[in-house]
Design an enzyme around this catalytic site. Structure first.
Site, short mmCIF file in Angstrom:
data_model
loop_
_atom_site.label_atom_id
_atom_site.label_comp_id
_atom_site.label_asym_id
_atom_site.label_seq_id
_atom_site.Cartn_x
_atom_site.Cartn_y
_atom_site.Cartn_z
N SER A 1 -1.57 5.61 11.57
CA SER A 1 -0.88 6.09 12.77
C SER A 1 -1.89 6.48 13.85
O SER A 1 -3.08 6.68 13.56
CB SER A 1 -0.02 7.31 12.43
OG SER A 1 -0.84 8.45 12.28
N ASN A 2 -1.43 6.58 15.08
CA ASN A 2 -2.35 6.92 16.16
C ASN A 2 -2.92 8.33 16.02
O ASN A 2 -4.04 8.60 16.48
CB ASN A 2 -1.65 6.73 17.51
CG ASN A 2 -1.56 5.25 17.87
OD1 ASN A 2 -1.66 4.39 16.98
ND2 ASN A 2 -1.39 4.94 19.13
N TYR B 1 0.83 -1.20 0.00
CA TYR B 1 0.00 0.00 0.00
C TYR B 1 0.87 1.26 0.00
O TYR B 1 0.82 2.08 -0.91
CB TYR B 1 -0.89 0.05 1.25
CG TYR B 1 -2.09 -0.87 1.27
CD1 TYR B 1 -2.27 -1.85 0.30
CD2 TYR B 1 -3.06 -0.75 2.26
CE1 TYR B 1 -3.37 -2.69 0.33
CE2 TYR B 1 -4.17 -1.58 2.30
CZ TYR B 1 -4.32 -2.55 1.34
OH TYR B 1 -5.41 -3.37 1.38
N SER B 2 1.67 1.41 1.07
CA SER B 2 2.39 2.66 1.29
C SER B 2 3.41 2.94 0.19
O SER B 2 3.99 2.02 -0.38
CB SER B 2 3.14 2.61 2.62
OG SER B 2 2.25 2.29 3.66
N GLU C 1 -7.80 -5.36 10.02
CA GLU C 1 -6.43 -5.17 10.48
C GLU C 1 -6.44 -4.55 11.87
O GLU C 1 -5.62 -4.87 12.71
CB GLU C 1 -5.69 -4.28 9.48
CG GLU C 1 -4.22 -4.10 9.79
CD GLU C 1 -3.51 -3.22 8.75
OE1 GLU C 1 -2.47 -2.68 9.09
OE2 GLU C 1 -4.02 -3.07 7.61
#
Ligand code: FAD
Lengths: 392, 378
Positions: free
Chosen positions: A377-378, A127-128, A243
């Protein structure tokens, strides 16, 4: 409300416990921990789980899932973690498989699902990209139709286990018109296809698990597309929710916290056990209390899912709290190790070195920094909750 | 009152700053850390020529006659450049113990050699069970004729493998953790019965476990008074904690600067990530962490150089504050760099790992907070 175990549940727990005790041998643990034998040993273990019928608790029974209820899933995962058994490699079994059985063609299901169940093939997630991390929809890897094939060009990055993978599932750009999310297609690509280069990326834990994957005129049959062209984002989003439910890692955190407690009990600090130190007790109990609540938060989410609900923004909460607790436990383990937290792998025996978990603590902590970055990310998860739950 | 440095101090700082910037870039540093010795003897000679190895020593021994302020200034610059050469081990720990021991003969022979770069030293004070307690010593020194027989093991000895000379703490009397009964011994690293096994740490340091098997030393190997070595160790640890905190401040500054730069150039969602308020607030917090650490460092250094009574309290406070601040600074730096922050290729992780080791060396935050509480509240 009732969270007690029935007699059958307890019998199931004993069965699972016995299975792990018998089959997840020390020899297997050692070979999994060794980079040179990692892939072969993990494959061997996952095949054993498959033979037992337990490799895919999340799949519907018709495709080879276990058909367990939430309590059984909870018991299974708790026992797995308590026995220090590593979870299956997620890319095939928990990431791409749900996309294939939900959105794939009958041919794709027939081709891939049995091989994924049997761990005959390894997968990685493409993906990234260098320019597309949190803003995944800005991805640029291009796929253009040429006859029966797509021709793929571009670069994926941070691709975990790409060096071991037989297949990669990718998000690629097939259109630059309209909303960015609407020009993305989901492709399954054979890693042996000419034009694919895999370059290693070493991480701060001094380990190679990440890679850069470069596509140079790689021909991918249109038949390897999931669902419709330009609809890949929708399929990927469905997968992201999967996920994120597992990402809380409560069972593993409970075990790791127990381990920190054991290590701390043995560590002598100023003449008494470190565990007897009030400041250390406070740090330990802060985490333990949070974890007790998170365990029930996770159960509540699982119950919602079992009742037919979709894991939505709740999974973001599990991800944030779960990963922050993982890191809090990891740093506590480092602190128990004191100076030995810095030890890199070496040829000395633990006896010679004078310590038995410093290097492991270091590796887990350093790599563990990634948990608040990957899988959304958080910061991004907090944005999701702000928007979806708080309506901001 | 002022916070100004002397002209001499500014020159010293600038000389280290220039060297680290021009001759010790990240790739060079990585090459040195990964080399066989884990340090560069050539660099070490350069440090000698530049006078850095002479800073804390008296003019009588050819030293610069510097104080804690001078050491602070160079350590901060070393932090910025992630120095791996054993400056702390040789100059601050080994040289410091030698200096504080009052042993004239040993000083006359060894200090000039430290200064000219021909003697590398190590202070072997840790044992596998001792954690942060300098008094927790099991290694023994038994009287043997007119000398001593040393037995035991020292672990994670900074610069232990490359050192030419060692200073070892061993018990001449008392029980495992007694304050009294510890004696420091000076010995050549190749003395019969000394065995060293070296290994690498995540911050690029080479350390060694050193076993002592019936190592015979003369009475002149004793540094300071017999049974009273702990006083020297404590004094050295105080200097070391100041030096380490200065290095930490240098590292924190770099992490903050690099992270801020990154957020101005890295774009996601069509804008620089520095425009996201959540990241801005966290960078404001780490900026304040840096400033607070620096203030506390100055406070502790002044307390020590002025010989104030509460210098020990200030050093405990410093280590507590720097632990909390440093942990936040490196954590945010990695997090805000996203995937890039996780790579070995980028310097961010290397700064983080050095900072982590600094925070645990000579006591972590919890340890010093307990000591602080003992002094202040009991
Ligand atoms: C160990 C590891 C394994 C990985 N494995 C895989 C894999 O197998 N396959 C794959 O495809 N990818 C993988 N990734 C990539 C991962 O998904 C990305 O790193 C992640 O999406 C973040 O992207 P980025 O690294 O480009 O950081 P960026 O998106 O550049 O983010 C940098 C910082 O900015 C913050 N930020 C960004 N946008 C916002 C916003 N709107 N508001 C507030 N803060 C924001 C981020 O939270 C982060 O702190 C992996 C990453 C790591 C570290």
């Amino acid at each position: 409300m009732d969270t007690s175990f029935s007699a059958e549940d307890i019998a199931f727990r004993d069965e699972v416990r016995e299975f792990f005790a018998t089959h997840y041998t020390q020899d297997l643990r050692d070979r999994i921990a060794d980079d040179d034998t990692f892939k072969e040993a993990v494959t061997e273990w996952q095949k054993k789980l498959h033979k037992q019928g337990w490799v895919a608790p999340g799949w519907p029974a018709e495709y080879g899932g276990t058909g367990w209820n939430p309590t059984q899933k909870f018991i299974y995962d708790s026992e797995r973690a308590a026995a220090g058994v590593r979870d299956v490699i997620p890319f095939g079994l928990t990431m791409v498989a749900p996309v294939i059985y939900t959105f794939g063609t009958p041919e794709q299901k027939e081709e891939f699902l049995p091989k994924i169940l049997a761990t005959d093939i390894w997968w990685c997630q493409g993906y990234s990209e260098p320019g597309a991390g949190s803003d995944l929809a800005s991805l640029k890897t291009k796929a253009e139709v040429d006859g029966d094939d797509y021709v793929v060009n571009g670069t994926k990055v941070w691709t975990t286990v790409a060096q071991h993978a037989d297949w990669i599932f990718c998000l690629v750009r097939t259109s630059s018109e309209g909303k960015r999310q609407q020009g993305i297609t989901f492709l399954l690509i054979d890693m042996k296809t000419p034009g694919i280069t895999v370059n290693p990326i070493v991480t701060i834990d001094n380990h190679h698990s990440l890679n850069e994957v470069i596509f140079d005129n790689v021909r991918v049959p249109v038949a390897n597309r999931i669902g419709e062209e330009n609809k890949g984002w929708t399929y990927a989003k469905a997968l992201l929710a999967h996920e994120r439910t597992g990402i809380a890692g409560v069972s593993d955190s409970k075990r790791n916290l127990d381990q920190v407690r054991e290590f701390a009990a043995k560590e002598i600090n100023g003449g008494k056990s470190l565990l007897a130190e009030p400041s250390f007790q406070k740090r330990l109990s802060d985490i333990e209390i949070d974890l007790m609540a998170l365990e029930y938060t996770e159960l509540r989410v699982l119950a919602t899912v079992a009742a037919g609900g979709a894991p939505g923004a709740e999974s973001s909460m599990l991800k944030i709290k779960g990963t922050e607790m993982q890191q809090a436990i990891q740093i506590l383990r480092m602190e128990v190790a004191a100076y030995y937290q810095g030890v890199l792998p070496n040829d000395m025996s633990k006896e010679q070195l004078g310590h038995d978990f410093g290097s492991d603590a270091r590796q887990a902590y350093m790599y563990g920094r990634a948990a608040t970055v990957y899988g959304g990310s958080n910061e991004i998860q907090r944005n999701v909750i702000a928007k979806a739950v708080l309506g901001l | 009152m002022n916070f100004d440095f002397t002209e001499e101090q500014i020159m010293l700082r600038d000389s280290v700053e220039r060297y680290m910037r021009e001759d010790y870039d990240f790739d060079t540093r990585r090459g040195v850390a990964d080399s066989e010795l884990g340090m560069s003897k050539e660099n070490w000679q350069t440090f000698a020529e530049l006078g850095w190895l002479s800073i804390p020593f008296t003019e009588e021994h050819g030293g610069f006659g510097g104080d804690a302020v001078d050491t602070m200034l160079v350590m901060e610059e070393f932090g910025k450049g992630l120095l791996v050469e054993p400056y702390l081990a040789t100059v601050v720990l080994f040289g410091g113990a030698l200096q504080k021991s009052g042993n004239q003969a040993a000083q006359d022979t060894l200090i000039p050699k430290i200064i000219d770069g021909s003697c590398l030293g190590a202070l072997a004070y840790l044992e596998r069970q001792s954690r942060f307690e300098l008094a927790d010593v099991l290694s023994s020194a038994k009287s043997d004729g007119d000398g001593y027989l040393l037995n035991g093991e020292k672990v994670v000895v900074l610069n232990g493998a490359n050192a030419d000379q060692l200073i070892v703490s061993a018990r001449t009397s008392g029980e495992q953790s007694d304050d009294a009964g510890i004696t420091l011994f000076l010995l050549a690293a190749d003395t019969a019965g000394v065995e060293r096994t070296d290994y690498r740490m995540m911050d690029g340091q080479r350390v060694a476990n050193i076993t002592l098997k019936d190592v015979r030393v003369g009475a002149d190997a004793v540094l300071g008074e017999v049974d009273n070595g702990l006083a020297i160790l404590n004094a050295v640890a105080m200097d070391a904690n100041l030096a380490l905190a200065a290095e930490a401040v240098g590292i924190m500054g770099q992490l903050n600067t690099k992270t801020l730069e990154y957020t101005k150039t890295r774009e996601q969602f069509g804008v620089a990530i520095g425009s996201f308020q959540t990241l801005q607030h966290r960078m404001v917090d780490t900026f304040m962490d840096y400033e607070q650490s620096k203030s506390m460092l100055y406070r502790a250094v002044c307390a020590l150089t002025n010989g104030e009574e509460d210098a020990t309290t200030a050093v405990h406070a410093l280590k507590v504050l720097v632990d909390r601040a440093g942990t936040r600074v490196y954590s945010e730096a990695i997090q805000i760099h996203g995937g890039m922050g996780l790579t070995d290729e980028l310097d961010i992780g290397h700064y983080a790992k050095r900072l982590m080791m600094i925070l645990t060396t000579f006591g972590n935050g919890d340890y010093h907070q307990a000591k602080f509480n003992e002094i202040r509240y009991s």
